[in-house]
Design an enzyme around this catalytic site. Structure first.
Site, PDB file in Angstrom:
ATOM      1  CB  CYS A  50       6.525  26.961 -12.020  1.00  0.00           C
ATOM      2  SG  CYS A  50       7.138  25.288 -12.247  1.00  0.00           S
TER       3      CYS A  50
ATOM      4  CB  SER B 237      11.698  18.848 -12.996  1.00  0.00           C
ATOM      5  OG  SER B 237      11.803  17.519 -13.428  1.00  0.00           O
TER       6      SER B 237
END
Ligand code: FMN
Length: 320
Positions: A138, A75
């Site tokens: 994303c 992340s």
């Protein structure tokens, strides 16, 4: 140059079908630090950069990477220094690689994608950049990203906007998310918007929990799963897009297959499914010789079978 390995992604001629996948090879220093730098560069068809945005972004809270079985969760949150500094610091170094550079771009709205791509066109005075890869996929940023990637109308608008701002200055690649019900709908939308190529897949949304602390491990809680465990998903999605999108099938819009590639068999799987080129990411963290090894093995395979990569694209569709 081996005559069997080069492939074409629209107007881009790549000397091999092997690309770095965005975010996994940095943007400048990382390859320079490796002893096998020259052999890596000789194996690569193009270098795809880490995601670049209009302004600097600090990314997500740490920890940002955790190893899971057969893969990793990340992340990072698109940390980068912004497009201006990217051109000042990274592009002059990347140019020394003497291979096509594809800039992965991310933004939070359709108009920001337009602004960013136009800025790249303006900053690219030396024609260093060959392509833009639009990251509509994303899974771990709050704005844009996943929301774009799941909405066909937005994807079409983003691609059209980018195309209208840069015209034919760059090969435009749209990177698709696997976190959708039907990836072919999103692929078709990108094709309708005028994309030159599709790349797939980005990471799959996932989570890991610390059983001692009884809470998610990643600072951002959720992350994107990559590595060998996602390869069957990537191969399936390439197969489906090749099968259902006529422009992919006739290769006017070629596919770049990404996800879980570790060796040349994996590359062949993607090619047989319908990819013309392939991107390699997580495996690179495990084995910095992965590109040169795959390059050599693919060469041997093509010599043995008297084939070319271009001839092998989509073969799995003929053999059913
Ligand atoms: C640490 C990390 C950072 C990434 N950053 C980006 C990014 O900036 N833009 C993007 O489009 N994809 C990004 N990705 C996704 C990869 O480019 C690739 O699509 C994904 O990891 C699947 O390929 P792999 O299994 O070979 O790693 C990132 C992946 C990882 C592991």
């Amino acid at each position: 140059m081996n005559k069997s390995l080069p492939v074409k992604i629209k107007n881009l001629v790549l000397k091999t079908p092997l690309l770095t996948s965005s975010g996994t090879s940095g943007s400048r220093d990382e390859i320079n630090l490796l002893q096998n730098r020259d052999r890596i560069l000789a194996s690569l068809g193009a270098f795809v950069t880490k995601g670049v945005s209009l302004n600097k972004s600090l990314g997500n809270k740490e920890p940002r990477i955790v190893e899971v079985r057969s893969g990793i969760l990340n992340s990072i949150g698109l940390q980068n220094k912004g497009v201006k500094v990217f051109f000042e610091e990274d592009v002059p170094e990347l140019q020394k690689y003497e291979i096509p550079i594809i800039v992965n771009i991310s933004a939070g709205s359709v108009s920001e994608f337009g602004q960013l791509s136009e800025r790249i066109k303006d900053l690219d005075k030396n024609n260093a950049i060959s392509g833009l890869e639009i990251n509509v996929s994303c899974p771990n940023i709050k704005k844009g990203g996943a929301a774009f990637g799941a909405d066909p109308l937005l994807v079409e608008q983003v691609v059209r906007e980018v195309k209208s701002r840069v015209q034919d200055s760059f090969c435009i690649i749209t990177k698709l998310s696997p976190n959708v019900t039907d990836i072919t709908q999103i692929g078709k939308a990108a094709v309708n918007g005028g994309t030159d190529a599709l790349s797939m897949i980005n990471t799959l949304r996932g989570m890991a929990i610390d059983t001692d602390k009884r809470k998610p491990i990643l600072g951002n809680q959720i992350g994107g799963l990559s590595g060998p465990c996602i390869k069957p998903v990537g191969v399936y999605m390439v197969y489906e897009c090749f099968r259902k999108i006529p422009e992919c099938r006739n290769r006017s819009v070629p596919i770049i297959g990404i996800g879980g590639i570790s060796n040349y068999y994996d590359v062949l799987e993607y090619i047989f499914a319908g990819a013309t080129a392939t991107g390699i990411g997580t495996q690179w963290f495990i084995n910095t010789a992965v590109f040169e090894e795959i390059y050599k093995d693919l060469n041997d395979y093509l010599n043995k079978t008297h084939e070319t990569i271009e001839n092998l694209v989509g073969k799995a569709h003929e053999n059913i």
